[in-house]
Design a protein around this motif. Structure first.
Motif, PDB file in Angstrom:
ATOM      1  N   MET A   5       0.784  -1.228  -0.090  1.00  0.00           N
ATOM      2  CA  MET A   5      -0.018   0.079  -0.080  1.00  0.00           C
ATOM      3  C   MET A   5       1.100   1.306   0.001  1.00  0.00           C
ATOM      4  O   MET A   5       1.450   1.617   1.104  1.00  0.00           O
ATOM      5  CB  MET A   5      -0.863   0.042   1.331  1.00  0.00           C
ATOM      6  N   PRO A   6       1.063   2.092  -1.053  1.00  0.00           N
ATOM      7  CA  PRO A   6       1.920   3.131  -1.231  1.00  0.00           C
ATOM      8  C   PRO A   6       1.545   4.404  -0.417  1.00  0.00           C
ATOM      9  O   PRO A   6       2.383   5.160  -0.184  1.00  0.00           O
ATOM     10  CB  PRO A   6       2.089   3.316  -2.563  1.00  0.00           C
ATOM     11  N   GLU A   7       0.273   4.498  -0.149  1.00  0.00           N
ATOM     12  CA  GLU A   7      -0.322   5.753   0.574  1.00  0.00           C
ATOM     13  C   GLU A   7       0.485   6.042   1.797  1.00  0.00           C
ATOM     14  O   GLU A   7       0.573   7.367   1.845  1.00  0.00           O
ATOM     15  CB  GLU A   7      -1.662   5.493   0.874  1.00  0.00           C
ATOM     16  N   PRO A   8       0.910   5.471   2.811  1.00  0.00           N
ATOM     17  CA  PRO A   8       1.315   5.850   3.903  1.00  0.00           C
ATOM     18  C   PRO A   8       2.682   6.498   3.961  1.00  0.00           C
ATOM     19  O   PRO A   8       2.945   7.613   4.245  1.00  0.00           O
ATOM     20  CB  PRO A   8       1.121   4.765   4.965  1.00  0.00           C
ATOM     21  N   TRP A   9       3.633   5.803   3.004  1.00  0.00           N
ATOM     22  CA  TRP A   9       4.935   6.139   2.942  1.00  0.00           C
ATOM     23  C   TRP A   9       5.304   6.741   1.451  1.00  0.00           C
ATOM     24  O   TRP A   9       6.434   7.186   1.497  1.00  0.00           O
ATOM     25  CB  TRP A   9       5.966   4.852   3.186  1.00  0.00           C
ATOM     26  N   PHE A  10       4.627   6.928   0.505  1.00  0.00           N
ATOM     27  CA  PHE A  10       5.044   7.220  -0.915  1.00  0.00           C
ATOM     28  C   PHE A  10       5.197   8.681  -0.803  1.00  0.00           C
ATOM     29  O   PHE A  10       6.298   9.163  -1.274  1.00  0.00           O
ATOM     30  CB  PHE A  10       4.082   6.748  -1.819  1.00  0.00           C
ATOM     31  N   MET A  11       4.424   9.469  -0.126  1.00  0.00           N
ATOM     32  CA  MET A  11       4.501  11.131  -0.293  1.00  0.00           C
ATOM     33  C   MET A  11       5.668  11.374   0.798  1.00  0.00           C
ATOM     34  O   MET A  11       6.296  12.132   0.492  1.00  0.00           O
ATOM     35  CB  MET A  11       3.429  11.552   0.251  1.00  0.00           C
ATOM     36  N   ILE A  14       8.609  10.650  -1.416  1.00  0.00           N
ATOM     37  CA  ILE A  14       8.962  11.778  -2.489  1.00  0.00           C
ATOM     38  C   ILE A  14       9.354  13.261  -1.915  1.00  0.00           C
ATOM     39  O   ILE A  14      10.303  13.744  -2.265  1.00  0.00           O
ATOM     40  CB  ILE A  14       7.440  12.145  -3.163  1.00  0.00           C
ATOM     41  N   ILE A  15       8.867  13.520  -0.744  1.00  0.00           N
ATOM     42  CA  ILE A  15       9.310  14.710  -0.089  1.00  0.00           C
ATOM     43  C   ILE A  15      10.685  14.569   0.507  1.00  0.00           C
ATOM     44  O   ILE A  15      11.626  15.693   0.383  1.00  0.00           O
ATOM     45  CB  ILE A  15       8.269  15.294   1.077  1.00  0.00           C
ATOM     46  N   THR A  16      10.890  13.389   0.988  1.00  0.00           N
ATOM     47  CA  THR A  16      12.440  13.350   1.567  1.00  0.00           C
ATOM     48  C   THR A  16      13.435  13.482   0.203  1.00  0.00           C
ATOM     49  O   THR A  16      14.362  14.388   0.420  1.00  0.00           O
ATOM     50  CB  THR A  16      12.690  12.055   2.216  1.00  0.00           C
ATOM     51  N   TRP A  17      13.093  12.826  -0.898  1.00  0.00           N
ATOM     52  CA  TRP A  17      14.024  12.840  -1.936  1.00  0.00           C
ATOM     53  C   TRP A  17      14.107  14.273  -2.585  1.00  0.00           C
ATOM     54  O   TRP A  17      15.146  14.950  -3.222  1.00  0.00           O
ATOM     55  CB  TRP A  17      13.909  11.991  -3.027  1.00  0.00           C
ATOM     56  N   THR A  18      12.915  14.877  -2.631  1.00  0.00           N
ATOM     57  CA  THR A  18      12.852  16.206  -3.062  1.00  0.00           C
ATOM     58  C   THR A  18      13.940  17.196  -2.402  1.00  0.00           C
ATOM     59  O   THR A  18      14.560  17.877  -2.859  1.00  0.00           O
ATOM     60  CB  THR A  18      11.625  16.666  -3.186  1.00  0.00           C
ATOM     61  N   ILE A  19      13.697  17.190  -0.996  1.00  0.00           N
ATOM     62  CA  ILE A  19      14.458  18.041  -0.117  1.00  0.00           C
ATOM     63  C   ILE A  19      16.067  17.569  -0.261  1.00  0.00           C
ATOM     64  O   ILE A  19      16.923  18.524  -0.364  1.00  0.00           O
ATOM     65  CB  ILE A  19      14.148  17.962   1.378  1.00  0.00           C
ATOM     66  N   LEU A  20      16.373  16.456  -0.348  1.00  0.00           N
ATOM     67  CA  LEU A  20      17.668  15.823  -0.564  1.00  0.00           C
ATOM     68  C   LEU A  20      18.481  16.329  -1.867  1.00  0.00           C
ATOM     69  O   LEU A  20      19.649  16.838  -1.856  1.00  0.00           O
ATOM     70  CB  LEU A  20      17.753  14.301  -0.254  1.00  0.00           C
ATOM     71  N   LEU A  21      17.536  16.465  -2.702  1.00  0.00           N
ATOM     72  CA  LEU A  21      18.239  16.631  -4.170  1.00  0.00           C
ATOM     73  C   LEU A  21      18.181  18.371  -4.337  1.00  0.00           C
ATOM     74  O   LEU A  21      18.824  18.676  -5.547  1.00  0.00           O
ATOM     75  CB  LEU A  21      17.132  16.007  -5.017  1.00  0.00           C
ATOM     76  N   THR A  22      17.395  19.084  -3.432  1.00  0.00           N
ATOM     77  CA  THR A  22      17.413  20.404  -3.889  1.00  0.00           C
ATOM     78  C   THR A  22      18.318  21.233  -2.957  1.00  0.00           C
ATOM     79  O   THR A  22      18.770  22.270  -3.149  1.00  0.00           O
ATOM     80  CB  THR A  22      15.975  20.962  -4.127  1.00  0.00           C
ATOM     81  N   VAL A  23      18.154  21.069  -1.428  1.00  0.00           N
ATOM     82  CA  VAL A  23      18.620  21.745  -0.500  1.00  0.00           C
ATOM     83  C   VAL A  23      19.925  21.548  -0.243  1.00  0.00           C
ATOM     84  O   VAL A  23      20.866  22.262  -0.032  1.00  0.00           O
ATOM     85  CB  VAL A  23      17.742  21.805   0.763  1.00  0.00           C
TER      86      VAL A  23
END
Length: 55
Positions: A5-11, A14-23
């Motif tokens: 079930m991707p609902e609990p952990w998928f967001m 995605i948010i964690t990798w977005t922060i890691l790859l930008t900030v």
């Protein structure tokens, strides 16, 4: 099976990798090159000879 079930952990994923790859790369680049490089011609490159007293 909660892994399917991707609902609990998928967001969170995605948010964690977005922060890691930008900030984080911006912060690392700010620490890597804090000063402008000094050109070799601006430095005093004259060396002084050493007087060998015992020769």
């Amino acid at each position: 099976m909660p892994q399917l079930m991707p609902e609990p952990w998928f967001m969170t994923f995605i948010i964690t990798w977005t922060i890691l790859l930008t900030v984080v790369p911006m912060q690392i680049m700010a620490l890597t090159f804090p000063y402008e490089p000094i050109l070799q011609t601006e430095q005093d490159s004259s060396t002084q000879t050493w007087n060998w007293q015992w020769l």
